[in-house]
Design a protein around this motif. Structure first.
Motif, PDB file in Angstrom:
ATOM      1  N   LYS A   1       0.837  -1.203   0.000  1.00  0.00           N
ATOM      2  CA  LYS A   1       0.000   0.000   0.000  1.00  0.00           C
ATOM      3  C   LYS A   1       0.878   1.261   0.000  1.00  0.00           C
ATOM      4  O   LYS A   1       0.630   2.203  -0.764  1.00  0.00           O
ATOM      5  N   GLU A   2       1.912   1.243   0.855  1.00  0.00           N
ATOM      6  CA  GLU A   2       2.799   2.411   0.932  1.00  0.00           C
ATOM      7  C   GLU A   2       3.509   2.632  -0.399  1.00  0.00           C
ATOM      8  O   GLU A   2       3.629   3.757  -0.883  1.00  0.00           O
ATOM      9  N   GLU A   3       3.962   1.502  -0.985  1.00  0.00           N
ATOM     10  CA  GLU A   3       4.667   1.589  -2.263  1.00  0.00           C
ATOM     11  C   GLU A   3       3.750   2.190  -3.332  1.00  0.00           C
ATOM     12  O   GLU A   3       4.146   3.042  -4.116  1.00  0.00           O
ATOM     13  N   ASN A   4       2.495   1.735  -3.287  1.00  0.00           N
ATOM     14  CA  ASN A   4       1.503   2.226  -4.229  1.00  0.00           C
ATOM     15  C   ASN A   4       1.305   3.734  -4.079  1.00  0.00           C
ATOM     16  O   ASN A   4       1.266   4.477  -5.055  1.00  0.00           O
ATOM     17  N   GLU A   5       1.207   4.179  -2.814  1.00  0.00           N
ATOM     18  CA  GLU A   5       1.029   5.611  -2.551  1.00  0.00           C
ATOM     19  C   GLU A   5       2.220   6.399  -3.080  1.00  0.00           C
ATOM     20  O   GLU A   5       2.065   7.456  -3.690  1.00  0.00           O
ATOM     21  N   ARG A   6       3.435   5.836  -2.832  1.00  0.00           N
ATOM     22  CA  ARG A   6       4.650   6.540  -3.282  1.00  0.00           C
ATOM     23  C   ARG A   6       4.665   6.637  -4.806  1.00  0.00           C
ATOM     24  O   ARG A   6       4.994   7.681  -5.369  1.00  0.00           O
ATOM     25  N   THR A   7       4.272   5.527  -5.482  1.00  0.00           N
ATOM     26  CA  THR A   7       4.258   5.552  -6.948  1.00  0.00           C
ATOM     27  C   THR A   7       3.282   6.596  -7.455  1.00  0.00           C
ATOM     28  O   THR A   7       3.589   7.353  -8.374  1.00  0.00           O
ATOM     29  N   LYS A   8       2.108   6.653  -6.805  1.00  0.00           N
ATOM     30  CA  LYS A   8       1.100   7.628  -7.236  1.00  0.00           C
ATOM     31  C   LYS A   8       1.645   9.047  -7.075  1.00  0.00           C
ATOM     32  O   LYS A   8       1.490   9.898  -7.952  1.00  0.00           O
ATOM     33  N   ALA A   9       2.305   9.292  -5.913  1.00  0.00           N
ATOM     34  CA  ALA A   9       2.836  10.632  -5.648  1.00  0.00           C
ATOM     35  C   ALA A   9       3.909  10.974  -6.681  1.00  0.00           C
ATOM     36  O   ALA A   9       3.940  12.092  -7.219  1.00  0.00           O
TER      37      ALA A   9
END
Ligand code: ADP
Length: 477
Positions: A223-231
């Motif tokens: 989930k964190e990785e996903n958020e970072r990718t989105k950012a």
């Protein structure tokens, strides 16, 4: 080996330390949801095994007490179902509701574990000789069931297992108290076996819990990785938009000035200066094309490109497209012909976006043709579809290059860039625009012989055309 084992121990210790508060709120929503989902999924399996146990016990022991306790067990199931409905409505946001649900789960667990234990101990009480294999086995199954399916919340699992452990010990002590046997008797053997089984259950609960914990941690990391990718994507988008925009504005004024100089508006240009100004204008145009493509791509990907759909008469539209390339074609010494459809045909589309598509296909056909070559644009009606094709007898495209042809920043042959220029974005943008029109794009080509790119649209019938007279505006999804 040793270091691997130490590392595992370290991870496990860290888990136990981090979760020393076993009712803590880390990932509480996910735990509660997992717990309830599993509990609901397994209801028939659980009830089936309790019912089978009740039938068996009723046959060999007192049926009245057996069924009475079994009904109490079934009633506790109703409590769980009710709680499941309540928790489903929880959106995971209000922590007060979360705590309430947790308390109710704990209460239900104690009530249900007590009911199951009483049901089983009742069987043991009725066995006056030969050990307590049947009730012990029931209790063991109930404990394993809990270990396998309740490991989301270690506190809740421990609560249930504590009640079962109490039941285990009660059964173990039953005959010790009844008969005060000597240490070497079978009754004590059964007692110590029960203690061993209890240890086994605790050991596997710890393993299940650690595994579940690792799964939760992995999910959190994803989930964190996903958020970072989105950012990062958002930063890239903003960066591209800003840079493109900041480049486009000064470039427009540079091109404008060069145009004035080129057309002699600022006086006669000395002969020696002309080539340099021509090169500057040519490269300025290249840069402007790249920026336009980047802006388009970024708009499409952000879902911000607007489409104004209107009925378009394809023959007229193609005449206009061909005419707009005449200057470029003449410069390259290439002859462009257009073959309209015999029947009037209309399609629904955004005229300026489709003009961009045609410009791209035509300029590619011209770019990749040799001087003296020819390019032909044709409109055909194919069943309920309208096909527009752009044919050239240029260099052609090698086999298996489709991904690169329609890819981003890709040229089939990197020497193309140097020879004819281009961003490698044109056909990618073209394809995305075409897809927004519910249309298709493809090509056939042979190296050294030429290429034909064709796009196919749904043909508008007259009724469709009339009802489509109202313009519809859509953004790229
Ligand atoms: P570019 O800006 O390089 O033209 P495109 O996305 O329009 O980018 O095209 C991608 C690549 O596909 C081109 O670089 C070229 O190698 C190949 N291509 C496209 N159209 C043709 C054509 N008509 N003939 C030969 N090759 C073509």
């Amino acid at each position: 080996m040793r270091t691997a084992a130490e590392a595992i121990m370290k991870v496990q210790n860290a888990h136990w330390e981090a979760r020393s508060d076993w009712f803590n709120s880390v990932g509480r929503e996910q735990r509660i949801k997992d717990y309830i989902t599993l509990a609901n999924q397994l209801i028939w399996q659980r009830q089936g095994s309790f019912f089978a146990a009740a039938m068996l016990a009723a046959f060999y022991f007192n049926p009245i007490t057996t069924f009475t306790f079994y009904i109490v067990v079934a009633l506790t199931e109703l409590l769980d179902q009710n709680l499941g409905r309540h928790s489903k409505a929880w959106d995971g946001k209000d922590p007060v509701v979360g705590r309430q649900i947790l308390k109710r789960i704990a209460l239900n667990t104690v009530v249900s574990a007590l009911a199951i234990s009483v049901f089983i101990v009742n069987i043991a009480v009725q066995q006056t000789s030969g050990g307590h294999f049947t009730p012990l086995f029931f209790l063991f199954s109930a404990s394993l069931f809990a270990v396998m399916y309740n490991s989301q919340m270690i506190g809740i699992l421990l609560l249930r297992l504590s009640v079962y452990a109490f039941a285990f010990l009660s059964i173990a002590f039953l005959d010790v108290l009844r008969y005060s046997p000597p240490l070497r008797s079978n009754i004590w053997l059964e007692f110590f076996t029960i203690i061993f089984v209890l240890y086994f259950i605790i050991d596997i609960s710890a393993k299940f819990y650690v595994r579940y914990q690792e799964r939760l941690d992995q999910m959190r990391l994803i989930k964190e990785e996903n958020e970072r990718t989105k950012a990062a994507l958002e930063v890239k988008r903003q960066f591209l938009a800003t840079v493109s925009h900041e480049l486009r504005t000064p470039l427009t004024s540079i091109m404008g000035s060069l145009d004035l100089v080129n057309h002699g508006a600022l006086g006669e240009v000395p002969e020696k200066m002309k080539p340099a100004i021509r090169i500057a204008a040519k490269n300025g145009k290249r840069l402007a094309n790249l920026i336009d493509d980047l802006l388009d791509l970024q708009k499409i990907e952000a879902g911000e490109m607007e489409f104004h759909f209107k009925p378009i008469s394809v023959n007229d539209f193609l005449d206009e497209a061909v005419e707009s390339t005449t200057g470029y074609a003449d410069k390259l010494g290439i002859h462009v012909t257009s073959v309209p459809s015999l029947h009037d045909c209309r399609i629904m589309g955004d005229r300026s976006r489709l003009m961009q598509v045609m410009n791209n296909l035509l300029s590619n056909a011209l770019k990749f043709s040799d001087e003296g070559g020819s390019v032909e644009v044709r409109v055909q009606i194919v069943g309920a579809r309208v096909r527009i094709s752009v044919h050239d007898d240029g260099v052609g495209i090698p086999k298996d290059a489709k991904d690169r042809v329609f890819g981003k920043f890709t040229q089939v042959d990197s020497s193309d860039v140097r020879k004819v220029g281009g961003t490698g974005l044109g056909l990618n943008i073209t394809k995305q625009i075409i897809q927004r029109h519910n249309a298709t794009i493809d090509y056939v080509s042979e190296l050294g012989i030429g290429s034909t790119f064709f796009i196919e649209f749904d043909r508008l019938n007259n009724a469709g055309a009339e009802s489509a007279e109202n313009v519809s505006v859509e953004k790229v999804a």
